[in-house]
Structures are given as structure tokens and as C-alpha cells.
Design a protein around this motif. Structure first.
Motif, PDB file in Angstrom:
ATOM      1  N   LEU A 394       1.205  -0.960  -0.214  1.00  0.00           N
ATOM      2  CA  LEU A 394       0.106  -0.044  -0.183  1.00  0.00           C
ATOM      3  C   LEU A 394       0.270   1.034   0.084  1.00  0.00           C
ATOM      4  N   ASP A 395       2.072   1.319   0.279  1.00  0.00           N
ATOM      5  CA  ASP A 395       3.030   2.738  -0.005  1.00  0.00           C
ATOM      6  C   ASP A 395       3.736   2.821  -1.127  1.00  0.00           C
ATOM      7  N   SER A 396       3.562   1.778  -2.147  1.00  0.00           N
ATOM      8  CA  SER A 396       4.061   1.769  -2.859  1.00  0.00           C
ATOM      9  C   SER A 396       3.245   2.919  -3.926  1.00  0.00           C
ATOM     10  N   ASN A 397       4.136   3.445  -4.946  1.00  0.00           N
ATOM     11  CA  ASN A 397       3.679   4.675  -5.486  1.00  0.00           C
ATOM     12  C   ASN A 397       2.744   3.879  -7.033  1.00  0.00           C
ATOM     13  N   LEU A 398       2.608   2.592  -7.247  1.00  0.00           N
ATOM     14  CA  LEU A 398       2.513   2.615  -8.497  1.00  0.00           C
ATOM     15  C   LEU A 398       0.879   1.342  -8.492  1.00  0.00           C
ATOM     16  N   PRO A 399      -0.430   1.279  -8.818  1.00  0.00           N
ATOM     17  CA  PRO A 399      -1.320   0.692  -8.495  1.00  0.00           C
ATOM     18  C   PRO A 399      -1.585  -0.399  -8.928  1.00  0.00           C
ATOM     19  N   ARG A 400      -0.653  -0.616  -9.796  1.00  0.00           N
ATOM     20  CA  ARG A 400      -0.764  -1.864  -9.526  1.00  0.00           C
ATOM     21  C   ARG A 400      -0.194  -3.122  -9.094  1.00  0.00           C
ATOM     22  N   VAL A 401       0.647  -2.557  -8.424  1.00  0.00           N
ATOM     23  CA  VAL A 401       1.541  -3.365  -7.464  1.00  0.00           C
ATOM     24  C   VAL A 401       0.622  -3.199  -5.768  1.00  0.00           C
ATOM     25  N   ARG A 402      -0.273  -1.904  -5.763  1.00  0.00           N
ATOM     26  CA  ARG A 402      -1.101  -1.427  -4.571  1.00  0.00           C
ATOM     27  C   ARG A 402      -2.513  -2.617  -4.644  1.00  0.00           C
ATOM     28  N   ARG A 403      -2.841  -3.014  -5.746  1.00  0.00           N
ATOM     29  CA  ARG A 403      -3.884  -3.661  -6.353  1.00  0.00           C
ATOM     30  C   ARG A 403      -3.372  -4.997  -6.343  1.00  0.00           C
ATOM     31  N   LEU A 404      -1.921  -5.347  -5.827  1.00  0.00           N
ATOM     32  CA  LEU A 404      -1.483  -6.947  -5.714  1.00  0.00           C
ATOM     33  C   LEU A 404      -1.546  -6.999  -4.314  1.00  0.00           C
ATOM     34  N   GLY A 405      -1.531  -5.926  -3.434  1.00  0.00           N
ATOM     35  CA  GLY A 405      -0.958  -6.839  -2.131  1.00  0.00           C
ATOM     36  C   GLY A 405      -2.777  -6.421  -2.161  1.00  0.00           C
ATOM     37  N   MET A 406      -3.122  -5.859  -2.012  1.00  0.00           N
ATOM     38  CA  MET A 406      -4.747  -5.285  -1.389  1.00  0.00           C
ATOM     39  C   MET A 406      -5.616  -7.337  -1.721  1.00  0.00           C
ATOM     40  N   GLY A 760      11.794  11.343   2.608  1.00  0.00           N
ATOM     41  CA  GLY A 760      11.765   9.843   3.346  1.00  0.00           C
ATOM     42  C   GLY A 760      10.308   9.227   2.640  1.00  0.00           C
ATOM     43  N   ASP A 761       9.380   8.820   3.757  1.00  0.00           N
ATOM     44  CA  ASP A 761       8.867   8.119   3.909  1.00  0.00           C
ATOM     45  C   ASP A 761       7.660   8.472   2.451  1.00  0.00           C
ATOM     46  N   ASP A 762       7.711  10.318   2.036  1.00  0.00           N
ATOM     47  CA  ASP A 762       6.628  11.015   1.259  1.00  0.00           C
ATOM     48  C   ASP A 762       6.513  10.930  -0.229  1.00  0.00           C
ATOM     49  N   HIS A 763       6.954   9.565  -1.482  1.00  0.00           N
ATOM     50  CA  HIS A 763       7.625   9.272  -2.122  1.00  0.00           C
ATOM     51  C   HIS A 763       6.819   9.648  -3.029  1.00  0.00           C
ATOM     52  N   LEU A 764       5.469   9.036  -2.468  1.00  0.00           N
ATOM     53  CA  LEU A 764       4.707   9.063  -3.940  1.00  0.00           C
ATOM     54  C   LEU A 764       4.079  10.640  -4.283  1.00  0.00           C
ATOM     55  N   VAL A 765       4.502  11.662  -3.055  1.00  0.00           N
ATOM     56  CA  VAL A 765       4.240  13.064  -3.022  1.00  0.00           C
ATOM     57  C   VAL A 765       6.243  13.195  -3.902  1.00  0.00           C
ATOM     58  N   LEU A 766       6.890  13.197  -4.200  1.00  0.00           N
ATOM     59  CA  LEU A 766       7.874  12.819  -4.563  1.00  0.00           C
ATOM     60  C   LEU A 766       7.495  12.764  -5.805  1.00  0.00           C
ATOM     61  N   HIS A 803      17.049   7.027  -6.978  1.00  0.00           N
ATOM     62  CA  HIS A 803      15.787   6.524  -5.899  1.00  0.00           C
ATOM     63  C   HIS A 803      15.842   5.151  -5.828  1.00  0.00           C
ATOM     64  N   THR A 804      15.059   4.788  -4.971  1.00  0.00           N
ATOM     65  CA  THR A 804      14.752   3.344  -4.866  1.00  0.00           C
ATOM     66  C   THR A 804      13.315   3.706  -5.836  1.00  0.00           C
ATOM     67  N   ASP A 805      12.538   4.089  -5.031  1.00  0.00           N
ATOM     68  CA  ASP A 805      11.339   4.100  -6.185  1.00  0.00           C
ATOM     69  C   ASP A 805      11.271   3.990  -7.518  1.00  0.00           C
ATOM     70  N   SER A 806      10.551   3.198  -8.542  1.00  0.00           N
ATOM     71  CA  SER A 806      10.521   3.515 -10.055  1.00  0.00           C
ATOM     72  C   SER A 806       9.586   4.538 -10.438  1.00  0.00           C
ATOM     73  N   TYR A 807       8.746   5.070  -9.232  1.00  0.00           N
ATOM     74  CA  TYR A 807       7.912   6.297  -9.918  1.00  0.00           C
ATOM     75  C   TYR A 807       8.128   7.053 -10.003  1.00  0.00           C
ATOM     76  N   VAL A 808       9.048   7.276  -9.287  1.00  0.00           N
ATOM     77  CA  VAL A 808       9.983   8.609  -8.555  1.00  0.00           C
ATOM     78  C   VAL A 808      10.891   8.713  -9.944  1.00  0.00           C
ATOM     79  N   ARG A 809      12.140   7.662  -9.730  1.00  0.00           N
ATOM     80  CA  ARG A 809      12.631   6.951 -11.404  1.00  0.00           C
ATOM     81  C   ARG A 809      12.126   7.322 -12.964  1.00  0.00           C
ATOM     82  N   GLN A 810      10.988   7.246 -13.197  1.00  0.00           N
ATOM     83  CA  GLN A 810       9.801   7.746 -14.264  1.00  0.00           C
ATOM     84  C   GLN A 810       9.788   9.258 -13.710  1.00  0.00           C
ATOM     85  N   GLY A 811       9.744   9.470 -13.710  1.00  0.00           N
ATOM     86  CA  GLY A 811       9.656  10.856 -13.264  1.00  0.00           C
ATOM     87  C   GLY A 811      11.174  12.045 -13.252  1.00  0.00           C
ATOM     88  N   LEU A 812      12.061  11.393 -12.857  1.00  0.00           N
ATOM     89  CA  LEU A 812      13.487  11.707 -13.015  1.00  0.00           C
ATOM     90  C   LEU A 812      13.841  11.474 -14.468  1.00  0.00           C
TER      91      LEU A 812
END
Length: 878
Positions: A394-406, A760-766, A803-812
Motif C-alpha cells: 500500500l506504500d507503493s506508488n504503482l497502482p498495480r502493486v497496490r492492487r496486488l497487495g490488496m 523520506g516516506d513521502d515518495h509518492l508526493v515526490l 532513488h529506490t522508487d520506480s515511480y520517482v525514477r520514471q519522473g526523473l
């Protein structure tokens, strides 16, 4: 040496001398006939001891003499019948292992000639007449009698590599029987023949080794020919092991005797080819309990280190573990290890989504095979793993990953909470979701009785019961309400007999009149308790702001503050969209102060993450509208041909940003050749760049609230060409305002607040911030501040590139694209030479090593843009 051995050796030497020196057909046929007596099978055959001596010591040398003296003139001395009886029979009726080695060695060492074609013809007959089964049978006997390991290793290599040897030798003149797709199915048929002879031998009480056959199978599979040999072998073994226990034990032994270095290839082949878990269990037995290598492959390699196999293979594999009581302990162990991987935050961040989907499928299949006692004994551990893994997903920025967790969390919760409520999430129900849920519904045959005839008619009722409802504690079938039969005296206390009220003349209440002044709207939004008036105000606010721009500028700051903090008092369809459009209209009307206010509030205290992301969306949409060509000085939405930004809450805006970048690339390229959609090969030399995303259409496309359908196709780029569609002419108002939007957003990202930490933890907003900066950079093309913005954004990218989050790297990576497209090429290379080269090196590394497929694609696209940029500059005369 006894006299018999001397006599056999003398006869063989005399025959070889005649073959090499005589040109008399009678003498040659007599010499061959004399030697033929030592093979047996004739009326005047030699004594058994002499025959054994000949085959053990002299046979190979005699065959080599036959081949070395072979020529058209020599063969003409024999009739066709004599050739078959006295020449061919030595290779086809003698010891198969020696004949095979002599034939193959002769082919490898002989150049194009009559002799080569004759030997190839004999080898073809050798394969067609069961020579391989005879060869393997002889080696199996030698192994039972402690034969020579060197000879067996040589034979193994020659048997498995026969197609390679013949292909290298004959090339275009190769015969069909030596093709791999024909040879290995033939070899599988020969293996079955050998196993049949071994079965007969065991039934007769004679000992026989199966080890050589196992080695052949293992070496063929490890050479990548699993499909060819197992397509033929597995169906035959399935049939033979159904009712015969000896064949079952032979099949188990066949796989158990495969050397450890080849075990993985064999096990993987059987798991993929078996049509079901029951068949796999019949073919492999308890292999995973007897062989450590097989256990590692089944419980670790195929589940945690690979993710390219089909769902059916996972079902076979885990069903195999569940079918036997001795193997069920491994099923529990596998489930715990899968949950450990699924709940690892590092794995969620760094592993591809495809691998996470693969692990999720394996977990659901394991859950479907668990029995109630196993769930009870491991319930607490499953619950702990579920809670940790659910948080990571649920902490992931990727909707598909969040859905898998759910989905996985829901499934675990449903299994471990037999009574009472279980977890329930809301997510999109697509094909992937339905497939995952179907895996959990699988039940063991003993848990699903199908012979209960009286209850058969109720299956349809139970099948449509909502799965979200907790399990009942009593009868598993729903009880229908009691309905009295006709003529019954039972009276029900019901309102069914009441006459409905006639509402045909009722009139709809008059709707609340909406405010007509902006100041009245502010008063309603801040103080009014009239819900209808509040709703009407929200629906007309945007149009009032756009029609009365002068008045809106007077109260722009107050209105922006009100809208930013506005909360929904009652349910309004599309409230978030209405508030967002009003904020965009205020920003368009008075851009400098409003943009500065919103940017400052982004880094302020006491704002929720949702409000901060709303600020980013508003700035991006306002920049988009300000940059569009205007007609007659009026603000109006973009045309249907213009690229648009999708900012639906919860959507993945990176997809929309990539569509915008692709549109810019499309306008910068000249299309010379088109190929079919779906091409996957990237050829830098040909400048292959994926183009994707269609423009939005519709009258109200400025906010693009409808999902954008993507369509990929590959085009070949040759330099910077004309745009396919001439853009509309008009001033770009955003050019002079870009700095007010951009620089306040980029300057404080590394300063953590009490409730807000981008690094820190707010990598979705980043991630949303990075994408917004990329969008602002994109719309700043031809702006005076474009070069300064590009330099700052490049430094920003460089600071966060790992950065470890793929969503942030895609933005970069999208930000790098916007820099390359918006900053003048001369300024880019003159003022940012070092940064340009460092970024190019980083992009090359990302394109090769990044675990995320979208990141790799964007990196390749940026590398190609850089190359085109350099080519363009080289073509300009100095």
C-alpha cells in the motif's frame, strides 16, 4: 593369450589384408563371410567364446578397415545383396555402441566423397532400425556389470550432440532425420524401447541399470532440447504409469538418477509438460524428498528466482507438493518463504511488477491447497506476514502493486478468519484481478463433494453468494424463506396490501438559484449552511471566474485560499473535478500571485498529502492552458488535437506525461518507414523510437478527465524533420510566467518538515513533484528562463538519480526528456556540457540495468534524443 584368441586375431588380420589389397570380388565376399561368422546369427557361426573375443577386441578395428577401404570401385566388386548382407550388416547387426562410434568418427574425419555419403546412409539406417535403443541397452548392461566409464561418457556426448556434428559437417546437405526437431523425438521413442526392455528384465528377476538413460535425458534437457524430447516422452510415460507399479518405480528412478548438474532442466521440463498435478506426482514420486537439488529447484528456483513461467506451471508445481502427505510440509515451507518475499519492502521496491505478480499467484495457489488444521496451526504467522506485506504494497506508488497487495491480503484474511468479518478493499476489477481471485477458489478434490444429489439443485444459489460476506456458522447452504402454499391458513403481518400513493401529479421542486457574483460565491463557500446553494455555487464558480476576469483578479488570493482548504459538505458528483477546475481558472486569471501562493503552500505545515498533490495538479493544468495558442484573446480549452494531461485523483500521471513527451517527439521527427505495432527490438543504429498515446478528443478536453487509451507503434527516425501537423499560431503566455511556477517548487524539496518529508516516506508526493516539474519544463519551450530551468532541473535529477522508487525514477527520466525537448540545443551543450555527458552515461546504465521496464524504455528514448541532438548540431555549418 590362449590359442583361440590368437586364431581370431589372425583371421581378422587376413581379412583386413584382403580388403585392402585384393580386387577380386569372390575373395572379398569370402573374407567378409568368414568374419560374419563371428557376429553370430548364421548357420555356421563361430563358438560363443570366439564371438565374444571378436566383438570385445577386434570389431572396432575391422569396421574402421571397412570404412577406410570404401570406394566406388571397391563397392562395385559386391552385388547389391552382398553389400546389404556382408557390408551393411556389420554396422546394423553388430555391437551398436562400437558401430555408432565408428560411423560418427568416420563422418567427422571424412571430406566430401562417395565414402562420406555411404557412411551417412548407413548411419541413417542405424537410427531408423532401432540402433539407439540397442546402444543404450548395451550400455545399461555394461553399467550393471561395472563397464568402462570413459567409453560411456564418450557415447553420451556423441548421442546427445549427433545433430550438431551432422549439421556442422553437412550444412545445407543435411538429412531430415538429423534435424533436432526430428532426432530428439526419435531418441525419446528409443528411450521408451529401452525402458520396456529394462521392465521385462526386472520382471524376469535380472538386474539392470537405468543410469545411462537418465544421463541421456538430463544432457538433452540441459542442452535446451526439453521440448523436443519431452513432448514425446511425457505422454508415453503418462500412459505406461497409470496402472503399472513397475513402470511407476522405473519412471521415478529415471528422474532420480539424473546427475545433479542436469536435474534443474529435467524437473523444469516435467513440470511444464505434465498436464496436471496428479500426473506430475505420478511421474516424479517423492523426488523432492530424496534429492536436495530437485527440492531446491522446486521450492526455490522456480518460485522465487524465476517469474517467466505460466500460471498452469505454478498450479502443477504447488499441486504436486499438496497431493502427498509427506510433501505437504514443503508446501507450508514454500508459502512462508513466498510471504516473506511478498512482504519485503526491498523486494517491492526493486523487483519488477511481473515478478511480484508471479509471487502473488503462487501465494494464492498455496492458500487454495491449505487444509483447516494447517490454517489453524499457522494462522498467527500468516496474519503477521499479511500485515507487513500489506503495508509495503500500500506504500507503493504503482497502482498495480497496490492492487496486488490488496488482493493477496484479502485472500489471506478470508482463509484465516473462518468466522467474523475479513478484509475488503476497493479496486478496479480487470482480467488480472479476476484471474488472481480464481486461483484462490481452487480446492482439493476431497474438500469438494460432488455426489450429493439432493443438494445438487442448490449449487447455483451458493455460487452467487457474495464472497465479501463472512462465512455462516451453520448450514453452508442458504435457507430460503418459508413461503406458504396456496390455500394455507398462515397469515403474514405484511404491508403488501397497501395501495401505493398516486405521485403522477407531483412536481419537482424548483432548483436553488446559483449566485451571479464571485464575492457571493466566496460567502456561500465560507459561511452558508444551505447545502443546495453550496452545490449550485460549486457548479457555476469556474464559469464566473472565466467570464469576470477583472473581478476574479481582485479576490484571486482569497478565492485560491478558500478553494484550497474547501471540504465537501455533501455528496456532489465530480466535486474534486469542480474544485480543481475553479482553482485552475483562478490561476489562469491571476497567474503570478496565485502560482506563488500555491507553491509556497506546497512546502507549508498542516497540509495533507492529498492537498499537496492537488496543488501540483493545478499548477500543471494551469501551465498547460497558459501555453496553448489563444484565439481572439479569449481563454478557451485546448483543441482536440492538442496533447492533454490527465489528473483524475488516484491515476498514474506518469503515463500521461509520457504521452505528452511522445507527442513532442512526434512533432520533432520525420516519418520515413512504419512497421507493425508491437515491435520490441530497439536498434539504435536505425533510431527506433516507440511512439505512443493518442491525443484526447471531446469538447471538454482541457482537463482530459477520460482515460487515455495507449497504442504503441515503432517508427524510424532520420534527423529532426517537419511536424506532421502544423500547430496553431499564437503567443505562449506561459513563457514569461514559467519561472514563477517552476523555481518555488524546486528549491525546498530537501528540507524535511514535521509532517512532510519528500526524501523520506513521502515518495509518492515526490514522484508527483518530479512529474510536475517535468511538465512545467516541457511547457517552457522558447521561454527566456528555459535554460536556467533546465540546468536546475538537471541538477535536481542528478541528486535523485539513484532513488529506490520506480515511480520517482520514471519522473526523473521524463524530466530529462523535457529538458532535451525544451532547452535550446546550443545552450544545452554550451552551458551544461559536463551535466549532459554525465546524464548520458547514467541513462546508458539505466537502459541496461534498471529493473523497471518503463524506466528502461524512457532511458532508451532519451539516449536516442541525445544522439539526434548531436547529429543536428554536427550538420549545422560553423
Amino acid at each position: 593369450m590362449d590359442s583361440e584368441s590368437v586364431e581370431v586375431g589372425r583371421v581378422v588380420r587376413e581379412a583386413i589384408n584382403i580388403l585392402s589389397s585384393s580386387r577380386n570380388g569372390v575373395q572379398i565376399s569370402e573374407a567378409l563371410g568368414t568374419i560374419k561368422c563371428y557376429l553370430g546369427g548364421t548357420e555356421n557361426q563361430a563358438p560363443l567364446k570366439d564371438r565374444e573375443e571378436f566383438t570385445r577386441v577386434h570389431f572396432s578395428a575391422f569396421l574402421r578397415a571397412l570404412v577406410s577401404n570404401l570406394s566406388p570401385e571397391w563397392i562395385e566388386l559386391l552385388t547389391s545383396d552382398q553389400q546389404k548382407e556382408l557390408w551393411d550388416s556389420f554396422f546394423l547387426d553388430g555391437p551398436a555402441d562400437q558401430a555408432f562410434l565408428v560411423l560418427l568418427d568416420s563422418i567427422i574425419s571424412t571430406g566430401p566423397s562417395f565414402r562420406l555419403m555411404k557412411v551417412i546412409s548407413i548411419l541413417e539406417q542405424f537410427l531408423q532400425t532401432g540402433g539407439m535403443s540397442a546402444l543404450m541397452w548395451e550400455v545399461c548392461h555394461q553399467q550393471a556389470q561395472a563397464g568402462l566409464p570413459t567409453l560411456q561418457e564418450t557415447l553420451l556426448n556423441k548421442v546427445v550432440c549427433l545433430p550438431d556434428h551432422l549439421c556442422n559437417k553437412l550444412q545445407g546437405n543435411n538429412l531430415p532425420i538429423f534435424f533436432p526437431q526430428n532426432y530428439f523425438p526419435l531418441l525419446a521413442t528409443e528411450i521408451i524401447q529401452v525402458l520396456q526392455r529394462i521392465s521385462d528384465s526386472l520382471r524376469g528377476g535380472l538386474d539392470c541399470s537405468i543410469s545411462f538413460v537418465s544421463q541421456v535425458l538430463g544432457k538433452v534437457c540441459v542442452h535446451g532440447r526439453q521440448k523436443e524430447i519431452l513432448n514425446m516422452l511425457v505422454p508415453r510415460l503418462m500412459d505406461l504409469t497409470k496402472v503399472d507399479c513397475i513402470w511407476q518405480r522405473m519412471c521415478w528412478r529415471l528422474v532420480e538418477c539424473v546427475p545433479d548438474r542436469w536435474m534443474e532442466a529435467v524437473v523444469c521440463g516435467f513440470v511444464q509438460k505434465a498436464p496436471g498435478a496428479d500426473v506430475l506426482s505420478r511421474l516424479l514420486g517423492n523426488l523432492v524428498l530424496k534429492n536436495k537439488k530437485a527440492q531446491f529447484v522446486v521450492t526455490q528456483k522456480l518460485l522465487l528466482l524465476q517469474y517467466s513461467y505460466a500460471t498452469a506451471m505454478l498450479q502443477n508445481l504447488l499441486g504436486y507438493l499438496a497431493l502427498d502427505s509427506l510433501r505437504r510440509s514443503l508446501l507450508i515451507k514454500v508459502l512462508k518463504e513466498l510471504l516473506e518475499t511478498w512482504g519485503s519492502s526491498s523486494a517491492v521496491k526493486h523487483s519488477p511488477v511481473e515478478q511480484q505478480l508471479y509471487v502473488s499467484k503462487a501465494i494464492l495457489i498455496c492458500l487454495s491447497h491449505l487444509k483447516e488444521p494447517e490454517i489453524e496451526s499457522n494462522g498467527q504467522e500468516l496474519l503477521t506476514s499479511m500485515m507487513g506485506g500489506m503495508k509495503c504494497h500500500l506504500d507503493s506508488n504503482l497502482p498495480r502493486v497496490r492492487r496486488l497487495g490488496m488482493i493477496v491480503a484479502e485472500s489471506i484474511s478470508a482463509r484465516i478468519t473462518a468466522y467474523g468479518p475479513s478484509l475488503k478493499f476497493q479496486y478496479e476489477d480487470d482480467d488480472e484481478t479476476r484471474e488472481l481471485k480464481s486461483l484462490l477458489k481452487q480446492t482439493a478434490p476431497q474438500q469438494l463433494p460432488v455426489t450429493d444429489v439432493p443438494n445438487a439443485g442448490r449449487s447455483d444459489i451458493s455460487s452467487v453468494t457474495p464472497k465479501a460476506v463472512s462465512k455462516p456458522s451453520g448450514n453452508p447452504y442458504p435457507v430460503a424463506p418459508a413461503v406458504p402454499e396456496d390455500g394455507s391458513d398462515l397469515e403474514l403481518d405484511s404491508d403488501d396490501d397497501l395501495i401505493p400513493h398516486d405521485m403522477s401529479q407531483d412536481k419537482e421542486l424548483k432548483k436553488m438559484k446559483a449566485p451571479v457574483y464571485i464575492r457571493d460565491c466566496i460567502e456561500v463557500l465560507t459561511g452558508s449552511e444551505d447545502v443546495d446553494k453550496w452545490e449550485a455555487t460549486m457548479k457555476v464558480l469556474e464559469s464566473l471566474i472565466r467570464r469576470n476576469s477583472a473581478t476574479a483578479r481582485e479576490v484571486s488570493m482569497e478565492l485560491a485560499k478558500v478553494l484550497l482548504h474547501l471540504e465537501e459538505k455533501t455528496y456532489i458528483e465530480g466535486f474534486v473535478e469542480l474544485r480543481q477546475r475553479a482553482l485552475v481558472a483562478v490561476t489562469i486569471t491571476d497567474p503570478v500571485p496565485v502560482a506563488q501562493y500555491l507553491s509556497s503552500q506546497f512546502y507549508s505545515l498542516n497540509y495533507s498529502l492529498c492537498q499537496r498533490m492537488d496543488i501540483l495538479d493545478v499548477l500543471a493544468l494551469a501551465a498547460q492552458e497558459l501555453s496553448q495558442p489563444q484565439a481572439s484573446g479569449k481563454n478557451k480549452p485546448w483543441s482536440a488535437q492538442s496533447p492533454c494531461i490527465q489528473t483524475v485523483p488516484g491515476s498514474d500521471s506518469s503515463q500521461d506525461w509520457r504521452r505528452i513527451v511522445d507527442e513532442r517527439i512526434k512533432s520533432k521527427t520525420r516519418h520515413l518507414v512504419k512497421v507493425r505495432p508491437g515491435c520490441s527490438t530497439v536498434e539504435i543504429q536505425e533510431h527506433l523510437i516507440p511512439q505512443s498515446r493518442e491525443s484526447c478528443s471531446g469538447a471538454n478536453s482541457k482537463n482530459c478527465l477520460h482515460p487515455i487509451q495507449a497504442r504503441d507503434q515503432c517508427i524510424i527516425i532520420k534527423g529532426w524533420g517537419q511536424s506532421l501537423v502544423e500547430p496553431a499560431c499564437g503567443p505562449n503566455k506561459f513563457s514569461s510566467l514559467a519561472g514563477h511556477f517552476f523555481f518555488p517548487l524546486i528549491q525546498n524539496f530537501d528540507r524535511p518538515l514535521v509532517t512532510f518529508d519528500l526524501l523520506g516516506d513521502d515518495h509518492l508526493v515526490l514522484g508527483r513533484l518530479v512529474h510536475t516539474l517535468a511538465i512545467l519544463m516541457y511547457f517552457a519551450i522558447h521561454a527566456v528562463a528555459a535554460a536556467a530551468m533546465g540546468k536546475s532541473l538537471l541538477e535536481f535529477v542528478w541528486a535523485l538519480r539513484f532513488h529506490t522508487d520506480s515511480y520517482v525514477r520514471q519522473g526523473l527520466l521524463s524530466a530529462v526528456s523535457s529538458i532535451l525537448l525544451s532547452v535550446p540545443s546550443e545552450r544545452l551543450l554550451e552551458d551544461m556540457t559536463d551535466e549532459f555527458l554525465e546524464t548520458q552515461s547514467w541513462l546508458a546504465d539505466v537502459a541496461e540495468k534498471d529493473p523497471d521496464g518503463d524506466c528502461r524504455r524512457l532511458a532508451w528514448q532519451n539516449l536516442l534524443l541525445m544522439e539526434n541532438l548531436l547529429k543536428k548540431l554536427r550538420s549545422i555549418p560553423s
